[in-house]
Structure formats: structure tokens, C-alpha cells
Design an enzyme around this catalytic site. Structure first.
Site, PDB file in Angstrom:
ATOM      1  N   HIS A 243       0.867  -1.179   0.000  1.00 57.07           N
ATOM      2  CA  HIS A 243       0.000   0.000   0.000  1.00 57.07           C
ATOM      3  C   HIS A 243       0.895   1.217   0.000  1.00 57.07           C
ATOM      4  O   HIS A 243       1.966   1.199   0.601  1.00 57.07           O
ATOM      5  CB  HIS A 243      -0.896  -0.005   1.254  1.00 57.07           C
ATOM      6  CG  HIS A 243      -2.069   0.930   1.156  1.00 57.07           C
ATOM      7  ND1 HIS A 243      -1.973   2.268   1.454  1.00 57.07           N
ATOM      8  CD2 HIS A 243      -3.358   0.702   0.784  1.00 57.07           C
ATOM      9  CE1 HIS A 243      -3.166   2.828   1.265  1.00 57.07           C
ATOM     10  NE2 HIS A 243      -4.023   1.913   0.858  1.00 57.07           N
ATOM     11  N   GLU A 298      -7.585  -6.206   0.266  1.00 56.61           N
ATOM     12  CA  GLU A 298      -8.191  -6.821  -0.909  1.00 56.61           C
ATOM     13  C   GLU A 298      -8.549  -8.308  -0.782  1.00 56.61           C
ATOM     14  O   GLU A 298      -9.511  -8.757  -1.384  1.00 56.61           O
ATOM     15  CB  GLU A 298      -7.295  -6.612  -2.135  1.00 56.61           C
ATOM     16  CG  GLU A 298      -7.104  -5.166  -2.519  1.00 56.61           C
ATOM     17  CD  GLU A 298      -8.405  -4.442  -2.847  1.00 56.61           C
ATOM     18  OE1 GLU A 298      -9.463  -5.088  -2.908  1.00 56.61           O
ATOM     19  OE2 GLU A 298      -8.347  -3.213  -3.013  1.00 56.61           O
TER      20      GLU A 298
HETATM   21  N1  ACO Z   1       3.828  -7.908  -4.572  1.00 62.47           N
HETATM   22  C1  ACO Z   1       5.154  -7.939  -4.891  1.00 62.47           C
HETATM   23  N2  ACO Z   1       5.922  -6.844  -4.883  1.00 62.47           N
HETATM   24  C2  ACO Z   1       5.364  -5.695  -4.544  1.00 62.47           C
HETATM   25  C3  ACO Z   1       4.005  -5.578  -4.201  1.00 62.47           C
HETATM   26  C4  ACO Z   1       3.233  -6.752  -4.220  1.00 62.47           C
HETATM   27  N3  ACO Z   1       1.936  -6.719  -3.907  1.00 62.47           N
HETATM   28  N4  ACO Z   1       3.713  -4.291  -3.911  1.00 62.47           N
HETATM   29  C5  ACO Z   1       4.848  -3.605  -4.076  1.00 62.47           C
HETATM   30  N5  ACO Z   1       5.840  -4.444  -4.463  1.00 62.47           N
HETATM   31  C6  ACO Z   1       7.239  -4.104  -4.705  1.00 62.47           C
HETATM   32  C7  ACO Z   1       7.434  -3.439  -6.058  1.00 62.47           C
HETATM   33  O1  ACO Z   1       7.678  -4.376  -7.076  1.00 62.47           O
HETATM   34  C8  ACO Z   1       8.629  -2.577  -5.768  1.00 62.47           C
HETATM   35  O2  ACO Z   1       9.778  -3.375  -5.753  1.00 62.47           O
HETATM   36  P1  ACO Z   1      11.167  -2.852  -6.365  1.00 62.47           P
HETATM   37  O3  ACO Z   1      11.461  -1.568  -5.665  1.00 62.47           O
HETATM   38  O4  ACO Z   1      12.136  -3.939  -6.060  1.00 62.47           O
HETATM   39  O5  ACO Z   1      10.917  -2.627  -7.814  1.00 62.47           O
HETATM   40  C9  ACO Z   1       8.401  -2.117  -4.342  1.00 62.47           C
HETATM   41  O6  ACO Z   1       7.620  -3.144  -3.729  1.00 62.47           O
HETATM   42  C10 ACO Z   1       7.671  -0.790  -4.211  1.00 62.47           C
HETATM   43  O7  ACO Z   1       6.569  -0.806  -5.072  1.00 62.47           O
HETATM   44  P2  ACO Z   1       5.856   0.473  -5.643  1.00 62.47           P
HETATM   45  O8  ACO Z   1       5.107   0.086  -6.851  1.00 62.47           O
HETATM   46  O9  ACO Z   1       6.799   1.620  -5.734  1.00 62.47           O
HETATM   47  O10 ACO Z   1       4.887   0.792  -4.447  1.00 62.47           O
HETATM   48  P3  ACO Z   1       3.587   1.641  -4.567  1.00 62.47           P
HETATM   49  O11 ACO Z   1       3.472   2.430  -3.333  1.00 62.47           O
HETATM   50  O12 ACO Z   1       3.547   2.400  -5.843  1.00 62.47           O
HETATM   51  O13 ACO Z   1       2.509   0.483  -4.672  1.00 62.47           O
HETATM   52  C11 ACO Z   1       0.546  -0.752  -4.642  1.00 62.47           C
HETATM   53  C12 ACO Z   1       1.361   0.367  -3.948  1.00 62.47           C
HETATM   54  C13 ACO Z   1       0.211  -0.267  -6.057  1.00 62.47           C
HETATM   55  C14 ACO Z   1      -0.739  -0.978  -3.867  1.00 62.47           C
HETATM   56  C15 ACO Z   1       1.390  -2.041  -4.719  1.00 62.47           C
HETATM   57  O14 ACO Z   1       1.764  -2.445  -3.418  1.00 62.47           O
HETATM   58  C16 ACO Z   1       0.680  -3.159  -5.466  1.00 62.47           C
HETATM   59  O15 ACO Z   1       0.777  -3.223  -6.692  1.00 62.47           O
HETATM   60  N6  ACO Z   1      -0.025  -4.090  -4.735  1.00 62.47           N
HETATM   61  C17 ACO Z   1      -0.745  -5.169  -5.390  1.00 62.47           C
HETATM   62  C18 ACO Z   1      -2.088  -4.673  -5.949  1.00 62.47           C
HETATM   63  C19 ACO Z   1      -3.083  -4.375  -4.848  1.00 62.47           C
HETATM   64  O16 ACO Z   1      -3.261  -5.121  -3.895  1.00 62.47           O
HETATM   65  N7  ACO Z   1      -3.791  -3.236  -5.024  1.00 62.47           N
HETATM   66  C20 ACO Z   1      -4.793  -2.775  -4.081  1.00 62.47           C
HETATM   67  C21 ACO Z   1      -4.278  -1.652  -3.245  1.00 62.47           C
HETATM   68  S1  ACO Z   1      -5.446  -1.147  -2.053  1.00 62.47           S
HETATM   69  C22 ACO Z   1      -6.463  -0.096  -2.898  1.00 62.47           C
HETATM   70  O17 ACO Z   1      -6.096   0.647  -3.736  1.00 62.47           O
HETATM   71  C23 ACO Z   1      -7.861  -0.097  -2.587  1.00 62.47           C
END
Ligand code: ACO
Length: 354
Positions: A243, A298
Site C-alpha cells: 500500500h 483486498e
Molecule cells: N507484490 C510484490 N511486490 C510488490 C508488491 C506486491 N503486492 N507491492 C509492491 N511491491 C514491490 C514493487 O515491485 C517494488 O519493488 P522494487 O522496488 O524492487 O521494484 C516495491 O515493492 C515498491 O513498489 P511500488 O510500486 O513503488 O509501491 P507503490 O506504493 O507504488 O505500490 C501498490 C502500492 C500499487 C498498492 C502495490 O503495493 C501493489 O501493486 N499491490 C498489489 C495490488 C493491490 O493489492 N492493489 C490494491 C491496493 S489497495 C487499494 O487501492 C484499494
């Protein structure tokens, strides 16, 4: 410059706050757990809209305004439903919102969602829309309009808990979009269309459907750990984790789990999901050391939406229904107190040669 605006404060709000370190979502001065226990969805809308859609708002007043709004929305279905029902649901809901007249009141915009989504789901099954029942609250009437018959109170209460916990959550991507639209003095109706469009992606409101697909795939593989390893090794993301703001477990996940436990039949799936969550968190700690990737809402959201009988493709629009009251509140606040939102970009293209 941060290309995801991480840590940037872009609005002042009295509406809600997400405390990512303590794991708390506040709506006005209530935690989401208090909202669920004492107000429910329609009551939460009254709290959220207080001072923006009127003074001294009550749950009873919102119930009446929403009942009138649903009846109006039902009379307007003929204007858009036939064409929209031939399109995928994500587009159909976009058309439904685009059909809301420009100067509509907040309750009229919000009430278009349950009526429109229910009518679209029925049309896709070849069924005629069911007229709203003004004696019911938003959630019970929405489920009744989807199914064509009243639903069990336990089921309606479970979905009401879901709508209540997702009603608002600080400056998330869709809410920010709604505020940007409203900041140009565009209408509330346009702000909600903008919020919806930003919401549809799988990193935001589109997450619950793919989350359930992921749980099913992992279960079918027969080896959860190996499935998770393959997914992460291929650079994939585990839905339901991570998140932008929460550094600890999302408190809304627990409110949803309690609701699921009351539903009974989902208990088997809950046990599987809890096992998956434990293994996924351990794998994320190994693959992404130093990152705080915790459980978001989720997984339990997907299980709950499934348990109340909604089809997987309906998950995102139903989530949007719950969140739309938040978009409207923020758009009203932006119109009342905010300035035009107009940040700068850093030009990194070629300079003129001459
Ligand atoms: N699984 C694996 N790796 C992850 C995940 C995940 N769920 N979430 C983040 N990461 C990793 C990224 O690959 C990245 O790694 P890196 O730096 O080695 O490349 C690092 O963690 C940071 O990720 P960002 O994309 O910069 O984090 P951001 O704050 O943009 O992402 C998000 C937040 C979009 C929710 C992300 O955690 C994600 O994609 N989660 C899965 C989808 C999800 O569950 N979405 C619902 C969110 S809740 C809502 O909106 C209602």
C-alpha cells in the site's frame, strides 16, 4: 520531484485520514470500526457530507435523499442502459455515470450507482431492471435490485460493512482525481466520472477481482509456496499486499474478516486465505527486504464480495459504488475550500537546436 507524488501533501481535508504507521483510517473523527458498529453506510455518508451537502445531516435524511435519487435514476435508465449493456461492465458503468446530468445534487449522483450497476448486471443476464424500494437502505436495495428478490439481513449487513469501510481513505488516486476535476470548478458529476476512471485499474479499485483469481490459482496449483515463489521470481505482484500509505496491516482487512466470519459458509476459504497470507508475507520479506509490504484489504474484500453472491466482474464497480460518496465529499470540499490544482512538470526532452 517524485513521479508518484509519494509523501506530497496536496490538500487539506476534514473528511478522512489514513495513518499508515498506526494502521488507522479515520472518517471525520470516527475509526472505520466505529463507523461500522454505530453508523453503517448511509449513516457514514451523513457524517462525511455534513457541512458540504447541507447542515445537520442525519442518516434518516440521507436515506430519504438516496431513496428519491434511486427512483429518479430508475426513470432515467431508458436514456443509456440499452447501449451500455452491450459493452463490458467497466465501460457500462462509465456510461452510466456519464449520463448523470451536469448539475445533479450529490445524492442524485450517488444514487445513480446502485441503480445503474444493478440494471447493468441484470441486463447482461438478459433480465429487466428491478425498480428500487424506497423503504430500504442503499445496500439492501442494491442487492435486491441485483437479485430481483430481497436478501438475507446477514448478507446485506456484510456488504454494508464493506461499503462503510471503503467509503473514504485520504487522498488515494481516484479521490485525488476527483479533486483535480472539481478544482477547475467542473461539476460534481464530472468529478465522479473522473474518480471512477482513475479507480478502474488493478493497482487501485480493480484489485478485488484479480485477487480472487490469484487465490484460486494458488489453491489449484496444490503448492502455495511454490506458486508464490514462481510469481515473485517472474517479477509479478501478489494482489492484496502493499500500500502506498500503510506500513502495517490495513485495519479494514480485520473489519471485513469479522463480517465474513459472521457469514459462516466462507470460513473454509478464510482459513485458506489466512494460510496464503502467512506464506505470502514471509515470501515478500525474503524477496523485498527492507520494504514494508503488508496485507491490504483486498483478500478479505474479494472473499466478502464473492460470499454475498456478486460476480467477479462486478467487484470493481461495487467497490466504486461504496467509494463514490467519498469522491463526492472531496469534490465538494475542493469546490468550497481549494484552489485550482496545477503542479509543474520537469521538462527532460530535447532543447530547441536553433
Ligand atoms: N507484490 C510484490 N511486490 C510488490 C508488491 C506486491 N503486492 N507491492 C509492491 N511491491 C514491490 C514493487 O515491485 C517494488 O519493488 P522494487 O522496488 O524492487 O521494484 C516495491 O515493492 C515498491 O513498489 P511500488 O510500486 O513503488 O509501491 P507503490 O506504493 O507504488 O505500490 C501498490 C502500492 C500499487 C498498492 C502495490 O503495493 C501493489 O501493486 N499491490 C498489489 C495490488 C493491490 O493489492 N492493489 C490494491 C491496493 S489497495 C487499494 O487501492 C484499494
Amino acid at each position: 520531484m517524485d513521479n508518484g507524488l509519494e509523501g506530497v501533501v496536496a490538500a487539506e481535508t476534514v473528511l478522512s485520514h489514513t495513518d499508515g504507521e498506526r494502521g488507522m483510517v479515520l472518517v471525520r473523527d470516527y475509526t472505520v470500526q466505529e463507523l461500522v458498529a454505530h453508523h453503517g453506510y448511509d449513516g457514514a455518508v451523513a457524517l462525511l457530507w455534513e457541512g458540504f451537502a447541507g447542515e445537520g445531516l442525519t442518516r434518516a435524511g440521507i436515506l430519504k435523499a438516496f431513496a428519491d435519487g434511486r427512483q429518479l435514476a430508475f426513470t432515467r435508465l431508458a436514456g443509456w442502459l440499452e447501449a451500455a449493456a452491450r459493452r463490458p461492465l467497466v465501460e457500462g458503468v462509465r456510461i452510466c455515470l456519464a449520463a448523470v446530468p451536469e448539475e445533479s445534487a450529490p445524492a442524485v449522483i450517488a444514487a445513480a450507482m446502485p441503480v445503474g450497476i444493478a440494471a447493468l448486471l441484470r441486463a447482461q443476464r438478459g433480465q429487466a431492471p428491478v425498480a428500487p424500494d424506497p423503504s430500504l437502505g442503499t445496500t439492501a436495495d442494491f442487492l435486491r435490485m441485483v437479485r430481483g428478490a430481497p436478501v438475507d439481513k446477514l448478507i446485506a449487513d456484510a456488504l454494508d460493512t464493506y461499503f462503510t469501510v471503503v467509503i473514504d481513505n485520504g487522498l488515494n488516486a481516484s479521490t485525488f482525481t476527483a479533486r483535480v476535476v472539481a478544482s477547475t470548478r467542473a461539476s460534481l458529476a464530472s468529478a465522479v466520472v473522473g474518480g471512477y476512471c482513475a479507480f478502474t485499474g488493478p493497482l487501485h479499485g480493480g484489485a478485488p477481482g484479480p485477487t480472487l483469481d490469484m487465490l484460486d490459482e494458488a489453491a489449484a496449483s496444490g503448492d502455495i509456496d511454490a506458486w508464490i515463489e514462481r510469481k515473485l521470481a517472474a517479477g509479478g505482484r501478489l494482489m492484496g499486499f502493499g500500500h502506498r500509505v500503510f506500513r502495517v496491516r490495513d485495519p479494514r482487512a480485520d473489519a471485513l474478516r469479522e463480517s465474513l466470519q459472521r457469514l459462516g459458509p466462507s470460513v473454509g476459504r478464510l482459513a485458506f486465505a489466512a494460510d496464503f497470507e502467512r506464506r505470502a508475507l514471509a515470501a515478500l520479506r525474503r524477496h523485498k527486504p527492507g520494504r514494508s509490504l503488508e496485507t491490504n484489504l483486498e483478500i478479505n474484500a474479494a472473499l466478502l464480495l464473492d460470499a454475498v453472491g456478486l460476480a467477479r466482474e462486478a467487484f470493481m464497480p461495487v467497490f466504486a459504488l461504496g467509494r463514490s460518496a467519498g469522491w463526492i465529499a472531496h469534490a465538494m470540499e475542493q469546490q468550497k475550500t481549494g484552489r485550482l490544482i496545477r503542479p509543474l512538470s520537469n521538462y527532460v526532452g530535447p532543447q530547441p537546436t536553433g
